[in-house]
Design a protein around this motif. Structure first.
Motif, PDB file in Angstrom:
ATOM      1  N   ALA A  80       3.987  23.100   0.760  1.00  0.00           N
ATOM      2  CA  ALA A  80       4.842  22.340  -0.174  1.00  0.00           C
ATOM      3  C   ALA A  80       3.993  21.683  -1.259  1.00  0.00           C
ATOM      4  N   GLN A  81       2.902  21.049  -0.854  1.00  0.00           N
ATOM      5  CA  GLN A  81       2.073  20.338  -1.849  1.00  0.00           C
ATOM      6  C   GLN A  81       1.345  21.323  -2.771  1.00  0.00           C
ATOM      7  N   PHE A  82       0.916  22.433  -2.214  1.00  0.00           N
ATOM      8  CA  PHE A  82       0.215  23.451  -3.021  1.00  0.00           C
ATOM      9  C   PHE A  82       1.181  24.017  -4.069  1.00  0.00           C
ATOM     10  N   SER A  83       2.417  24.273  -3.662  1.00  0.00           N
ATOM     11  CA  SER A  83       3.420  24.782  -4.602  1.00  0.00           C
ATOM     12  C   SER A  83       3.745  23.727  -5.653  1.00  0.00           C
ATOM     13  N   ALA A  84       3.875  22.484  -5.198  1.00  0.00           N
ATOM     14  CA  ALA A  84       4.219  21.407  -6.135  1.00  0.00           C
ATOM     15  C   ALA A  84       3.119  21.232  -7.181  1.00  0.00           C
ATOM     16  N   ALA A  85       1.892  21.574  -6.811  1.00  0.00           N
ATOM     17  CA  ALA A  85       0.773  21.458  -7.762  1.00  0.00           C
ATOM     18  C   ALA A  85       0.740  22.636  -8.738  1.00  0.00           C
ATOM     19  N   GLY A  86       1.707  23.545  -8.624  1.00  0.00           N
ATOM     20  CA  GLY A  86       1.784  24.662  -9.580  1.00  0.00           C
ATOM     21  C   GLY A  86       1.235  25.967  -9.048  1.00  0.00           C
ATOM     22  N   PHE A  87       1.005  26.039  -7.704  1.00  0.00           N
ATOM     23  CA  PHE A  87       0.409  27.251  -7.143  1.00  0.00           C
ATOM     24  C   PHE A  87       1.344  27.952  -6.151  1.00  0.00           C
ATOM     25  N   GLY A  88       2.635  27.876  -6.458  1.00  0.00           N
ATOM     26  CA  GLY A  88       3.608  28.537  -5.589  1.00  0.00           C
ATOM     27  C   GLY A  88       3.431  30.043  -5.561  1.00  0.00           C
ATOM     28  N   HIS A  89       2.783  30.587  -6.604  1.00  0.00           N
ATOM     29  CA  HIS A  89       2.587  32.041  -6.662  1.00  0.00           C
ATOM     30  C   HIS A  89       1.400  32.508  -5.827  1.00  0.00           C
ATOM     31  N   ILE A  90       0.569  31.568  -5.347  1.00  0.00           N
ATOM     32  CA  ILE A  90      -0.609  31.974  -4.549  1.00  0.00           C
ATOM     33  C   ILE A  90      -0.220  31.922  -3.073  1.00  0.00           C
ATOM     34  N   PRO A  91      -0.242  33.058  -2.389  1.00  0.00           N
ATOM     35  CA  PRO A  91       0.171  33.037  -0.989  1.00  0.00           C
ATOM     36  C   PRO A  91      -0.865  32.372  -0.086  1.00  0.00           C
ATOM     37  N   LEU A  92      -0.354  31.796   0.982  1.00  0.00           N
ATOM     38  CA  LEU A  92      -1.210  31.222   2.016  1.00  0.00           C
ATOM     39  C   LEU A  92      -1.148  32.105   3.266  1.00  0.00           C
ATOM     40  N   VAL A  93      -2.274  32.141   3.954  1.00  0.00           N
ATOM     41  CA  VAL A  93      -2.398  32.960   5.162  1.00  0.00           C
ATOM     42  C   VAL A  93      -2.864  32.054   6.296  1.00  0.00           C
ATOM     43  N   ALA A  94      -2.212  32.156   7.440  1.00  0.00           N
ATOM     44  CA  ALA A  94      -2.664  31.390   8.609  1.00  0.00           C
ATOM     45  C   ALA A  94      -3.590  32.262   9.438  1.00  0.00           C
ATOM     46  N   ASP A  95      -4.745  31.701   9.781  1.00  0.00           N
ATOM     47  CA  ASP A  95      -5.733  32.439  10.574  1.00  0.00           C
ATOM     48  C   ASP A  95      -5.583  32.032  12.035  1.00  0.00           C
ATOM     49  N   ILE A  96      -5.240  32.996  12.872  1.00  0.00           N
ATOM     50  CA  ILE A  96      -4.903  32.685  14.271  1.00  0.00           C
ATOM     51  C   ILE A  96      -5.896  33.346  15.212  1.00  0.00           C
ATOM     52  N   HIS A  97      -6.381  32.554  16.136  1.00  0.00           N
ATOM     53  CA  HIS A  97      -7.154  33.105  17.258  1.00  0.00           C
ATOM     54  C   HIS A  97      -6.575  32.488  18.528  1.00  0.00           C
ATOM     55  N   PHE A  98      -6.387  33.296  19.512  1.00  0.00           N
ATOM     56  CA  PHE A  98      -6.045  32.848  20.874  1.00  0.00           C
ATOM     57  C   PHE A  98      -4.608  32.354  21.097  1.00  0.00           C
ATOM     58  N   LEU A  99      -3.984  31.698  20.142  1.00  0.00           N
ATOM     59  CA  LEU A  99      -2.734  31.015  20.459  1.00  0.00           C
ATOM     60  C   LEU A  99      -1.518  31.637  19.774  1.00  0.00           C
ATOM     61  N   PRO A 100      -0.792  32.518  20.455  1.00  0.00           N
ATOM     62  CA  PRO A 100       0.448  33.043  19.874  1.00  0.00           C
ATOM     63  C   PRO A 100       1.407  31.921  19.474  1.00  0.00           C
ATOM     64  N   SER A 101       1.365  30.805  20.200  1.00  0.00           N
ATOM     65  CA  SER A 101       2.287  29.703  19.862  1.00  0.00           C
ATOM     66  C   SER A 101       1.970  29.152  18.469  1.00  0.00           C
ATOM     67  N   ALA A 102       0.693  29.114  18.114  1.00  0.00           N
ATOM     68  CA  ALA A 102       0.326  28.651  16.762  1.00  0.00           C
ATOM     69  C   ALA A 102       0.804  29.656  15.723  1.00  0.00           C
ATOM     70  N   ALA A 103       0.727  30.940  16.047  1.00  0.00           N
ATOM     71  CA  ALA A 103       1.198  31.969  15.107  1.00  0.00           C
ATOM     72  C   ALA A 103       2.705  31.841  14.891  1.00  0.00           C
ATOM     73  N   MET A 104       3.434  31.592  15.980  1.00  0.00           N
ATOM     74  CA  MET A 104       4.895  31.501  15.877  1.00  0.00           C
ATOM     75  C   MET A 104       5.321  30.284  15.054  1.00  0.00           C
ATOM     76  N   GLU A 105       4.488  29.251  15.057  1.00  0.00           N
ATOM     77  CA  GLU A 105       4.789  28.098  14.200  1.00  0.00           C
ATOM     78  C   GLU A 105       4.397  28.409  12.750  1.00  0.00           C
TER      79      GLU A 105
END
Ligand code: SF4
Length: 669
Positions: A80-105
């Motif tokens: 939300a803050q990154f988009s509000a700063a004018g970077f809504g067009h830049i995608p974010l990627v979550a880096d997940i190791h070990f925890l499927p629960s973190a990926a699902m969030e």
């Protein structure tokens, strides 16, 4: 060659487009640049600030670690803050190791999820056991059950997925069946790929990273070949893990990423440096621009190619043995030799004392490339000391003109000369003259002219000849392809003549006179060929400063694993899991241990991924807890929870205990 359309030209591999938010990867899109934040993800302000800094320097995709569900929840506010700063067009990627629960969030908040097949559903215990086919099938079913919910949610939300395999963190199941190999990496990714496809999920990108450029190059090639067999055309994310910092980190990344881009593979890249991540982007930009300048359409009017190099398995090309001095020889058992351009005979009185001084370089150049203005100048050449001469006569000098002065040639001298299609007689004359004096001829010959000289080469034999492509304009289009063609041409006449890889103005792709550009060019050409097993002599002639050119050549050899002349550092780039200041720690440890030739040291920010990802390091310095360090010998943790203030000394003591320590040379006066 089923992994790429051409080994001699850069034909981009066709892939289908994957959208990460509004950013397209693969298909007709340019190579996308990405990096990763290093702040604690739960420090939302710092993470947004780093994301903005990355976007402002040209990063097109920003990755953020999500080590647990709490951190994954923070991604909502970061987005939300990154988009509000004018970077809504830049995608974010979550880096997940070990925890499927973190990926699902995380999937609820960001445009892409990266999972590591080695640890998404498997716990890494380095266990050795036999897996029966039934055991293996049941593990795959468990994997299917663990990964499917994420795949389905990605489809529902229109998210992309990266199946990001790392050489150092393969699951025990894969390690036991395929070993710690490129094939194991590929199979690990394919297991996840098949599950995703079973749910009709196609927004997939793959990576095959390793800290060893050779391993990652082979793994990506093998992956593409296997995917092609299964009619899969997913884009690739390229990167070398734990490349380190400074010149070495840039070289390792450029060798691995550049080699694959020249093969036409790769759609998004990350240059991992143990530095602030904003410094990764200019390097990635330069690498991508150089590679994209070579792209050719898939349907070109090209001749069928015959390649003599196995791109999937490293084997150094076998060559004849040439003794250049009593102590320096070329052949498959010898490391590639370093040549430096030192000017004309008039420059030698000033340069030779420098070469003999440790101030010049820790490891001096072995060959001195000198321009020879006249045959008479041969008589005035001083003793080159431990080095050998490589003489480049004026283009108009003939063998007949040189002959009266040839008695002044030192045995083992190499004479460099360019030959064209009509130079068979001159080639024969130079070969005979040099052989008669125990010297060698370096033949600069365009692949297109090779056929015209083949009868002469067959009748002369190629003993005592070295081949190179340093000054031939035809190589500028794709110097790596030119050398590969040369190797193939030599193969057709059963020649085992050595190859000299020259980085010159004629081999440069997009020269801009910056040192970074020269470093990248040298890494692409020299490093890439060395990783294919080609190259017996190397020279970086684009850099006029002889000490710098020498150092760069040795660093490229080290980066390609072709010649080890100093300590090898494997340092992670740091991320939100990092437990100490990686940059200062790496620099401090390097200052104390950088002279340990042949020792591989890993400096890893966390215990979660560090031990797995430090691959084949001899010793590891790994963050165990805040302010605490664990020390490893190979994969075994031998000292736990050391206060960081003591850890450097304990590491050195450990290196001594294992007989790998030598005292540093005193600094030259
Ligand atoms: S090893 Fe380094 S980059 Fe990898 S997860 Fe740990 S701290 Fe992050």
């Amino acid at each position: 060659m089923s992994y790429c359309a051409s080994r001699f030209h850069t034909v981009r591999r066709p892939t289908h487009e994957v959208m990460i938010g509004s950013v397209g990867v693969g298909g007709g899109h340019p190579i996308r640049l990405q990096s990763m934040t290093t702040s604690d993800t739960q420090d939302i302000t710092a993470t947004v600030k780093q994301s903005i800094a990355l976007a402002e320097v040209g990063c097109e995709i920003v990755r953020i670690t999500a080590p647990n569900v709490t951190a994954a929840k923070c991604l909502q506010e970061i987005r939300a803050q990154f988009s509000a700063a004018g970077f809504g067009h830049i995608p974010l990627v979550a880096d997940i190791h070990f925890l499927p629960s973190a990926a699902m969030e995380a999937v609820e908040h960001v445009e892409k999820i990266r999972v590591n097949p080695g640890n998404y559903a498997d716990k890494k215990k380095f266990a050795v056991r036999e897996y029966s086919d039934a055991d293996y099938e049941s593990e795959l079913q468990r994997l299917h059950d663990a990964f499917s919910p994420l795949v389905k949610r990605c489809r529902e939300l229109g998210r992309a997925l990266r199946i990001g395999t790392n050489h150092g963190s393969l699951s025990d199941r894969i390690m036991n069946r395929y070993g710690d190999t490129p094939l194991g990496m590929v199979e690990s990714a394919l297991e996840f790929l098949r599950i995703a496809e079973a749910h009709d999920c196609r927004a997939l990108i793959l990576s095959m990273k390793s800290s060893n450029p050779k391993v990652m190059i082979q793994a990506y090639r093998l992956l593409v070949e296997r995917m092609a067999q299964e009619n899969m055309h997913y884009p690739l994310h390229l990167g070398v893990t734990e490349a380190g910092d400074g010149e070495d980190g840039r070289i390792k990344s450029a060798i691995g990423i550049g080699s694959l881009l020249l093969d036409g593979l790769g759609d998004t890249i990350r240059v991992s440096l143990t530095e602030d991540s904003v410094y990764e982007i200019p390097v990635a930009r330069a690498i991508a621009d150089k590679a994209m300048s070579l792209w050719q359409p898939a349907t070109g009017d090209r001749k069928p190619e015959t390649d003599a190099i196995d791109p999937y398995h490293f084997a150094r090309r076998t060559t004849d043995r040439l003794a250049l001095t009593p102590r320096i020889a070329i052949n498959v058992e010898q490391p590639p030799r370093v040549i430096v351009r030192v000017g004309t005979p008039a420059d030698l009185p000033a340069v030779l004392p420098l070469l003999a001084s440790p101030k010049f370089n820790d490891t001096p150049a072995e060959g001195l490339l000198v321009t020879l203005p006249s045959a008479e100048a041969l008589a005035g050449l001083p003793d080159p000391g431990a080095a050998f001469y490589v003489l480049e006569p004026d283009a108009g000098m003939t063998a007949a003109a040189c002959a009266p002065h040839a008695a002044a040639l030192r045995p083992g001298t190499v004479l460099l000369r360019k030959f064209g299609a009509g130079d068979a007689a001159e080639l024969a004359a130079w070969t005979a003259l040099l052989r008669a004096h125990g010297c060698f001829l370096a033949v600069d010959l365009a692949p297109a002219d090779f056929a015209a000289l083949t009868p002469a080469l067959r009748s002369l034999g190629t003993g005592g000849l070295i081949f190179t492509l340093g000054a031939t304009p035809a190589t500028a289009a794709h110097a790596t392809g030119g050398y590969r063609q040369l190797v193939a041409a030599l193969h057709t006449i059963d020649s085992r003549a050595p190859i000299w890889i020259r980085n010159t103005a004629a081999t440069a792709l997009r020269p801009d006179h910056s040192f970074l550009s020269k470093l990248l060019e040298a890494s692409f050409l020299t490093g890439g060929l060395l990783c294919d097993g080609v190259g017996d002599l190397v020279s970086i002639e684009t850099e006029p400063d002889a000490p710098r050119a020498t150092k760069l050549a040795y660093n490229v050899l080290q980066g390609a694993g072709a010649r080890i002349s100093k300590t090898e550092f494997v340092a992670c780039p740091s991320c939100g899991r990092t437990l100490f200041d990686l940059q200062t720690t790496t620099q401090r440890i390097r200052a104390q241990t950088g002279h340990l030739k042949g020792v591989k040291l890993a400096i890893m920010g966390c215990i979660v991924n560090g031990p797995g990802e430090m691959a084949d390091a001899d010793f590891g310095y790994v963050g165990g807890a805040p302010g605490k360090i664990n020390l490893y010998v190979g994969k075994n943790c031998v000292q736990y929870n050391l206060p960081q203030a003591e850890a450097d000394a304990r590491l050195i003591a450990l290196i001594k205990e294992h007989g790998k320590w030598i005292d540093p040379e005193p600094a030259p006066a």
